[in-house]
Design a protein around this motif. Structure first.
Motif, short mmCIF file in Angstrom:
data_model
loop_
_atom_site.label_atom_id
_atom_site.label_comp_id
_atom_site.label_asym_id
_atom_site.label_seq_id
_atom_site.Cartn_x
_atom_site.Cartn_y
_atom_site.Cartn_z
N VAL A 139 0.88 -1.30 0.00
CA VAL A 139 0.11 0.11 -0.13
C VAL A 139 1.03 1.36 -0.07
CG1 VAL A 139 -1.65 1.36 1.34
CG2 VAL A 139 -1.89 -1.17 1.03
N ASP A 174 -8.94 -4.85 -6.99
CA ASP A 174 -9.77 -3.76 -6.20
C ASP A 174 -8.78 -3.13 -5.07
OD1 ASP A 174 -12.01 -4.10 -7.55
OD2 ASP A 174 -12.88 -5.36 -6.25
N ALA A 175 -8.30 -4.05 -4.23
CA ALA A 175 -7.21 -3.38 -3.21
C ALA A 175 -5.90 -2.72 -3.94
CB ALA A 175 -6.60 -4.78 -2.51
N ALA A 177 -6.06 -0.93 -6.92
CA ALA A 177 -6.65 0.37 -7.34
C ALA A 177 -7.00 1.24 -5.89
CB ALA A 177 -8.13 0.07 -8.04
N ALA A 178 -7.52 0.84 -5.04
CA ALA A 178 -7.72 1.54 -3.73
C ALA A 178 -6.51 2.17 -3.14
CB ALA A 178 -8.61 0.83 -2.99
N ALA A 179 -5.56 1.60 -3.39
CA ALA A 179 -4.14 2.13 -2.86
C ALA A 179 -3.57 3.11 -3.81
CB ALA A 179 -3.04 1.19 -2.75
N GLU A 184 -7.40 3.85 -12.43
CA GLU A 184 -8.73 3.71 -13.09
C GLU A 184 -9.15 2.13 -13.23
OE1 GLU A 184 -10.27 3.17 -17.71
OE2 GLU A 184 -9.14 5.00 -17.19
N ARG A 185 -9.80 1.44 -12.61
CA ARG A 185 -10.31 0.12 -12.45
C ARG A 185 -11.17 -0.19 -13.45
NH1 ARG A 185 -10.85 -4.47 -12.31
NH2 ARG A 185 -11.40 -6.02 -10.55
#
Length: 210
Positions: A139, A174-175, A177-179, A184-185
């Motif tokens: 992260v 998803d993890a 992209a969140a970090a 762009e997911r």
């Protein structure tokens, strides 16, 4: 991102359209083999685990229509050299050497993969394990990436990945992209973990040129 040659088709790391094997020297003196094709902005294809530069070969003719494509064999694989001791930082230095060869800056594409019949690459699997660390997204490192980043997965399950938990790749994506600050997911509908190169090239083209 979905990666590999679909239906596990073996694609050898050989010249395409007259492209010749070339070499660039990484910071630690290791010789890195690559092939170059096309004209336009530079795109560097980074192979996944169990890849000697072959898995991304199917993408080259598609992307070379609009980009200068560099497809290379990661250290210890194919015609690339290897220098001990290994560290993940050496992989970054290899990419940096290719960016310099391209005249910088460059766009990067990375893929995971699974290839049968490539036992010769087994000694370098420890390198992929080192890159993965404990398996959780790094992260803090991801948060430091300021460039726009596409994180994509296929929209349908891959029959060759039955040993993984349902939604494994989507949860990981998803993890990640969140970090990422500028992620762009995207889910590529109609594709499995190993996407059709024409479809994948279109996705990359749109992202790279927007």
């Amino acid at each position: 991102m979905p990666g590999g040659a679909y239906d596990f088709l073996q694609v050898n790391f050989l010249p395409w359209n007259g492209a010749r094997m070339a070499f660039v020297t990484s910071k630690d003196g290791t010789s890195i083999a690559y092939q170059r094709a096309g004209t336009g902005p530079a795109v560097i294809l980074v192979g996944g685990g169990l890849d000697d530069g072959s898995e991304n070969a199917v993408l080259v003719p598609e992307l070379a229509r609009r980009f200068t494509v560099f497809n290379y064999a990661r250290r210890g694989r194919g015609d690339s050299g290897d220098t001990a001791p290994y560290a993940v930082e050496r992989e970054i230095e290899d990419i940096d050497a290719l960016i310099s060869e391209a005249g910088g800056p460059a766009r990067l594409f990375g893929a995971s993969s699974f290839w049968p019949g490539l036992e010769a690459l087994a000694p370098t699997l420890a390198y992929d394990a080192a890159c993965l660390g404990d398996g959780r997204p790094p992260v803090a490192r991801l948060a430091s990436i300021t460039q726009p980043t596409l994180v994509a997965t296929g929209g349908i399950p891959d029959p060759h990945m039955g040993g993984l938990q349902p939604g494994f790749f989507d949860a990981a994506a998803d993890a990640i992209a969140a970090a990422l600050p500028q992620a762009e997911r995207r889910i590529v509908e109609g594709q499995t973990h190993v996407a059709d190169p024409k479809v994948l090239a279109g996705v990359l083209d749109r992202f790279f040129t927007r």
